[in-house]
Write a protein that holds these residues in place. Structure first.
Motif, PDB file in Angstrom:
ATOM      1  N   TRP A 352       0.648  -0.936  -0.054  1.00  0.00           N
ATOM      2  CA  TRP A 352      -0.150   0.140   0.193  1.00  0.00           C
ATOM      3  C   TRP A 352       0.347   0.809   0.264  1.00  0.00           C
ATOM      4  O   TRP A 352       0.619   2.382  -0.316  1.00  0.00           O
ATOM      5  N   LEU A 353       1.193   1.140   0.961  1.00  0.00           N
ATOM      6  CA  LEU A 353       2.782   2.081   0.667  1.00  0.00           C
ATOM      7  C   LEU A 353       3.468   2.625  -0.577  1.00  0.00           C
ATOM      8  O   LEU A 353       3.901   4.408  -0.706  1.00  0.00           O
ATOM      9  N   LYS A 354       3.532   1.499  -1.144  1.00  0.00           N
ATOM     10  CA  LYS A 354       4.590   1.649  -2.108  1.00  0.00           C
ATOM     11  C   LYS A 354       3.209   2.291  -3.943  1.00  0.00           C
ATOM     12  O   LYS A 354       3.774   3.632  -4.448  1.00  0.00           O
ATOM     13  N   GLN A 355       2.327   2.010  -3.884  1.00  0.00           N
ATOM     14  CA  GLN A 355       1.335   2.213  -4.146  1.00  0.00           C
ATOM     15  C   GLN A 355       0.569   3.472  -3.980  1.00  0.00           C
ATOM     16  O   GLN A 355       0.631   4.551  -4.935  1.00  0.00           O
ATOM     17  N   VAL A 356       1.137   4.405  -3.418  1.00  0.00           N
ATOM     18  CA  VAL A 356       0.246   5.637  -2.805  1.00  0.00           C
ATOM     19  C   VAL A 356       2.006   6.995  -2.582  1.00  0.00           C
ATOM     20  O   VAL A 356       2.044   8.084  -2.952  1.00  0.00           O
ATOM     21  N   GLY A 357       3.128   5.831  -3.250  1.00  0.00           N
ATOM     22  CA  GLY A 357       4.261   6.886  -2.902  1.00  0.00           C
ATOM     23  C   GLY A 357       4.512   7.164  -1.629  1.00  0.00           C
ATOM     24  O   GLY A 357       5.886   8.284  -2.131  1.00  0.00           O
ATOM     25  N   TYR A 358       4.234   6.405  -1.187  1.00  0.00           N
ATOM     26  CA  TYR A 358       5.295   6.282   0.556  1.00  0.00           C
ATOM     27  C   TYR A 358       5.926   5.643   0.823  1.00  0.00           C
ATOM     28  O   TYR A 358       6.148   5.987   2.417  1.00  0.00           O
ATOM     29  N   TYR A 359       6.785   4.870   0.002  1.00  0.00           N
ATOM     30  CA  TYR A 359       7.834   3.995   0.485  1.00  0.00           C
ATOM     31  C   TYR A 359       9.289   4.733   0.960  1.00  0.00           C
ATOM     32  O   TYR A 359       9.881   5.232  -0.381  1.00  0.00           O
ATOM     33  N   ASP A 360      10.169   4.973   1.919  1.00  0.00           N
ATOM     34  CA  ASP A 360      11.266   5.310   2.443  1.00  0.00           C
ATOM     35  C   ASP A 360      10.906   6.584   2.373  1.00  0.00           C
ATOM     36  O   ASP A 360      10.106   7.240   2.221  1.00  0.00           O
ATOM     37  N   ASP A 361      11.874   6.957   2.558  1.00  0.00           N
ATOM     38  CA  ASP A 361      12.758   7.953   3.499  1.00  0.00           C
ATOM     39  C   ASP A 361      11.376   8.814   3.712  1.00  0.00           C
ATOM     40  O   ASP A 361      10.670  10.336   4.138  1.00  0.00           O
ATOM     41  N   TYR A 362      11.721   8.241   4.876  1.00  0.00           N
ATOM     42  CA  TYR A 362      11.438   9.267   6.272  1.00  0.00           C
ATOM     43  C   TYR A 362      12.261  10.241   6.927  1.00  0.00           C
ATOM     44  O   TYR A 362      13.314   9.081   7.858  1.00  0.00           O
ATOM     45  N   THR A 363      11.750  10.955   7.479  1.00  0.00           N
ATOM     46  CA  THR A 363      12.408  11.830   7.869  1.00  0.00           C
ATOM     47  C   THR A 363      12.375  12.936   9.533  1.00  0.00           C
ATOM     48  O   THR A 363      11.130  12.495   9.191  1.00  0.00           O
ATOM     49  N   LEU A 364      12.879  13.062  10.088  1.00  0.00           N
ATOM     50  CA  LEU A 364      12.453  14.591  11.329  1.00  0.00           C
ATOM     51  C   LEU A 364      12.990  15.947  11.093  1.00  0.00           C
ATOM     52  O   LEU A 364      13.869  15.657  10.510  1.00  0.00           O
ATOM     53  N   GLY A 365      12.403  16.500  10.965  1.00  0.00           N
ATOM     54  CA  GLY A 365      12.922  18.240  10.404  1.00  0.00           C
ATOM     55  C   GLY A 365      12.594  18.786  11.638  1.00  0.00           C
ATOM     56  O   GLY A 365      12.017  18.819  12.615  1.00  0.00           O
ATOM     57  N   ILE A 366      13.072  19.973  11.150  1.00  0.00           N
ATOM     58  CA  ILE A 366      12.586  21.149  11.981  1.00  0.00           C
ATOM     59  C   ILE A 366      11.673  21.928  11.715  1.00  0.00           C
ATOM     60  O   ILE A 366      11.892  22.958  11.038  1.00  0.00           O
ATOM     61  N   ASP A 367      11.250  22.836  12.515  1.00  0.00           N
ATOM     62  CA  ASP A 367       9.686  23.482  12.730  1.00  0.00           C
ATOM     63  C   ASP A 367      10.238  25.127  13.190  1.00  0.00           C
ATOM     64  O   ASP A 367      10.170  25.127  12.825  1.00  0.00           O
ATOM     65  N   ASP A 368      11.819  25.018  13.939  1.00  0.00           N
ATOM     66  CA  ASP A 368      11.560  26.208  14.633  1.00  0.00           C
ATOM     67  C   ASP A 368      13.195  26.154  14.721  1.00  0.00           C
ATOM     68  O   ASP A 368      13.453  25.241  16.004  1.00  0.00           O
ATOM     69  N   THR A 369      13.414  27.127  15.417  1.00  0.00           N
ATOM     70  CA  THR A 369      14.752  27.611  15.900  1.00  0.00           C
ATOM     71  C   THR A 369      15.243  28.956  16.944  1.00  0.00           C
ATOM     72  O   THR A 369      14.450  29.557  16.195  1.00  0.00           O
ATOM     73  N   ARG A 370      15.423  28.378  18.016  1.00  0.00           N
ATOM     74  CA  ARG A 370      15.281  30.246  18.324  1.00  0.00           C
ATOM     75  C   ARG A 370      16.760  30.258  19.109  1.00  0.00           C
ATOM     76  O   ARG A 370      17.475  28.612  19.587  1.00  0.00           O
ATOM     77  N   LEU A 371      17.443  30.941  19.788  1.00  0.00           N
ATOM     78  CA  LEU A 371      18.058  31.145  20.957  1.00  0.00           C
ATOM     79  C   LEU A 371      17.691  31.353  22.340  1.00  0.00           C
ATOM     80  O   LEU A 371      16.889  32.421  22.266  1.00  0.00           O
ATOM     81  N   LEU A 372      17.887  30.750  23.218  1.00  0.00           N
ATOM     82  CA  LEU A 372      17.816  30.775  24.556  1.00  0.00           C
ATOM     83  C   LEU A 372      18.979  30.076  25.119  1.00  0.00           C
ATOM     84  O   LEU A 372      19.337  29.247  25.114  1.00  0.00           O
ATOM     85  N   GLY A 373      19.375  31.622  26.118  1.00  0.00           N
ATOM     86  CA  GLY A 373      20.336  31.394  27.183  1.00  0.00           C
ATOM     87  C   GLY A 373      21.477  31.377  26.655  1.00  0.00           C
ATOM     88  O   GLY A 373      22.447  30.705  26.915  1.00  0.00           O
ATOM     89  N   GLY A 374      21.677  31.406  25.196  1.00  0.00           N
ATOM     90  CA  GLY A 374      23.007  31.419  24.384  1.00  0.00           C
ATOM     91  C   GLY A 374      22.627  30.752  24.027  1.00  0.00           C
ATOM     92  O   GLY A 374      23.962  30.191  23.109  1.00  0.00           O
ATOM     93  N   LYS A 375      22.330  29.844  23.735  1.00  0.00           N
ATOM     94  CA  LYS A 375      22.459  28.254  23.726  1.00  0.00           C
ATOM     95  C   LYS A 375      20.761  28.269  22.310  1.00  0.00           C
ATOM     96  O   LYS A 375      19.827  28.757  22.220  1.00  0.00           O
ATOM     97  N   ILE A 376      21.710  27.822  20.844  1.00  0.00           N
ATOM     98  CA  ILE A 376      20.045  27.429  19.838  1.00  0.00           C
ATOM     99  C   ILE A 376      19.327  26.161  20.592  1.00  0.00           C
ATOM    100  O   ILE A 376      20.277  25.340  20.935  1.00  0.00           O
ATOM    101  N   ASN A 377      18.117  26.803  20.633  1.00  0.00           N
ATOM    102  CA  ASN A 377      16.982  25.022  20.780  1.00  0.00           C
ATOM    103  C   ASN A 377      16.412  25.099  19.370  1.00  0.00           C
ATOM    104  O   ASN A 377      15.964  26.060  19.176  1.00  0.00           O
ATOM    105  N   VAL A 378      15.705  23.887  18.846  1.00  0.00           N
ATOM    106  CA  VAL A 378      14.790  23.508  18.150  1.00  0.00           C
ATOM    107  C   VAL A 378      13.964  22.879  17.944  1.00  0.00           C
ATOM    108  O   VAL A 378      13.741  22.400  19.478  1.00  0.00           O
ATOM    109  N   SER A 379      12.419  23.225  17.697  1.00  0.00           N
ATOM    110  CA  SER A 379      11.486  22.245  17.207  1.00  0.00           C
ATOM    111  C   SER A 379      11.278  20.886  16.879  1.00  0.00           C
ATOM    112  O   SER A 379      11.266  21.297  15.593  1.00  0.00           O
ATOM    113  N   VAL A 380      11.305  20.119  16.705  1.00  0.00           N
ATOM    114  CA  VAL A 380      11.799  18.955  15.806  1.00  0.00           C
ATOM    115  C   VAL A 380      10.315  18.225  15.686  1.00  0.00           C
ATOM    116  O   VAL A 380       9.687  17.940  16.553  1.00  0.00           O
ATOM    117  N   HIS A 381       9.889  17.837  14.703  1.00  0.00           N
ATOM    118  CA  HIS A 381       8.736  17.105  14.019  1.00  0.00           C
ATOM    119  C   HIS A 381       8.769  15.884  13.004  1.00  0.00           C
ATOM    120  O   HIS A 381       9.646  16.341  12.249  1.00  0.00           O
TER     121      HIS A 381
END
Length: 484
Positions: A352-381
């Motif tokens: 089914w995944l191959k049929q709908v073109g959703y087989y492979d290429d599974y990733t986590l990316g970044i929603d938001d990047t912000r500076l807190l306390g002098g350090k970079i923090n990221v929101s991941v999804h």
């Protein structure tokens, strides 16, 4: 940076060629200076403030090193090339491209032109650069070739660590890179050796006398320095599957402009006369001139160009933090997910995944990047396709059936609604997070083990930069995982 070579390059560009009836010469703004930045390598900076939409560079067509110009420079020596160009280029004048004869031009006369036309732009550029380099002062292109980095300056590109002749210690470090980086660079290595094979096939019984390290030097120069360029419609390459990837040119001096993920301040444009570069907005004095190569993550940039854009505040054996972090960085969990899908009871899910073109290429990316306390923090999804595959793993295999009438696989109704965008997949959220945490925990352990192994290497000048690069790429992925 050898300032003499750069000046020679500028002098070459700014003097029109004797036989060129257009008498066109290049323009390079006096405010631009080539320098060697310890962090960013060779680059162009401004000597004074630049206004918006200012023309910074103009390079005439004759100085563009690309497929068509190579054929033109071959034409004084290769009769088939000359006949081809006279047939397809209006008022073609071979005198404009005449250069001294030598042993290499004799070889040019004997090249199989029909086979030559079957090469991709990248392959033809590599062959021509290798042979022109051997011509020394006889080559029209010597000022440009002399400004190319030497082979040692490409050691930040991981594919160079795992070639046939690479030292064993480099190969060991290579095998500790993140899996996504290894996968990308293995494709490059395969392409490199395939290109050598294709190039060699056109020589027939001729002896090209090109060593693997010479091929590699030219191959990397083309790969790291080419820009998009629409080729003439007469070229057979424009009618093949390689059309888009062959639409490239090398542009002298412009190739000193580096990449910035966001806020590029310059843009390159094809022009009727050649290639031009303009400022986008105003550029301050002593500022770098930047292009944006596109929304690429650090794995892509490191593999293709030998640098990454995320910058660490510090990196100790037990701790690290970021000064800035590439917002396009991702973590690829495809290999682990596909192992979960490889179980026999998941066969219908996979179909089914191959049929709908959703087989492979599974990733986590970044929603938001912000500076807190002098350090970079990221929101991941997780990406949408990652959420879909996790949802399909949560559903029972028996819910995936084959519809004989429609000759297609059918998924559960709630998954279909989620896949079609009719719901946000709320039903799966809780279990999805538990499953994803387990996957990431496994990957986190693997990354930490690799980091430990990297730190166990004895650091010396031959491997220091490779170890640093490997650690940074591993930490990029670890940072995303631990931020989820």
């Amino acid at each position: 940076m050898n300032s003499t070579k750069v000046q020679r390059l500028k002098d070459w560009l700014e003097i029109p060629c004797e036989n060129d009836r257009t008498k066109t010469k290049a323009f390079i703004s006096e405010v631009l200076h080539v320098t060697n930045d310890p962090d960013k390598g060779r680059c162009i900076v401004t000597g004074e403030e630049v206004q918006a939409s200012t023309n910074l560079i103009k390079i005439p067509k004759k100085f563009l090193l690309n497929y068509l110009n190579i054929l033109k420079f071959l034409s004084p020596f290769n009769q088939n090339a000359l006949a081809f160009l006279k047939k397809n280029i209006t008022n073609f004048d071979v005198r404009v491209f005449d250069t001294p004869q030598d042993a290499i031009t004799v070889l040019y006369s004997k090249l199989d032109f029909d086979r030559l036309l079957k090469l991709t732009s990248h392959q033809l550029l590599v062959l021509y650069i290798c042979l022109e380099k051997k011509r020394g002062k006889n080559s029209f292109w010597q000022p440009l070739l002399d400004c190319f980095p030497n082979l040692g300056e490409y050691e930040g590109i991981p594919m160079t660590w795992n070639l046939r002749n690479s030292p064993p210690v480099s190969k060991k470090i290579y095998n500790l890179l993140p899996r996504s980086c290894i996968l990308h660079s293995k494709k490059q290595i395969e392409q490199f050796y395939n290109d050598i094979h294709q190039i060699s096939s056109i020589s027939g019984n001729l002896e090209l006398g090109i060593k693997e390290e010479e091929y590699l030097w030219a191959w990397l120069a083309v790969n790291t320095r080419c820009l998009y360029y629409k080729l003439h419609s007469c070229l057979p390459i424009g009618k093949t599957k390689f059309k888009e990837e062959s639409s490239i040119t090398m542009v002298p001096f412009v190739d000193y402009i580096n990449h910035k993920t966001t806020d590029s301040n310059a843009i390159a444009k094809e022009a009727k006369s050649g290639y031009e570069v303009y400022s986008i907005d105003g550029i301050q004095k002593d500022e770098h001139v930047w292009f944006s190569y596109g929304p690429h993550d650090d794995t892509f940039l490191q593999c293709e160009y030998g640098f990454s854009t995320s910058e660490l505040n510090y990196m100790s054996s037990n701790d690290y933090s970021y000064k800035c972090f590439n917002p396009y960085n991702t973590v690829n969990i495809s290999e682990i997910v596909k192992k979960l899908l490889s179980l026999p009871k998941k066969k219908n899910v996979v179909e089914w995944l191959k049929q709908v073109g959703y087989y492979d290429d599974y990733t986590l990316g970044i929603d938001d990047t912000r500076l807190l306390g002098g350090k970079i923090n990221v929101s991941v999804h997780p990406s949408f396709r990652t959420r879909i595959v996790l949802a399909s793993l949560i559903e029972a295999e028996s819910e995936f059936t084959f519809n004989e009438l429609q000759r297609s696989y059918v998924c559960p109704a709630r998954l279909e609604k989620f896949y079609q965008g009719l719901t946000e997949g709320e039903y799966y959220l809780t279990t999805e997070k538990v499953l994803l945490k387990k996957i990431l925990s496994k990957l986190e352990t693997e990354l930490k083990d690799r980091l430990t192994s990297v730190l166990s290497f004895k650091v010396d000048s031959s491997v220091e930069s490779k170890i640093t690069t490997c650690r940074k790429l591993l930490l990029d992925e670890l940072f995303i995982i631990t931020s989820y």
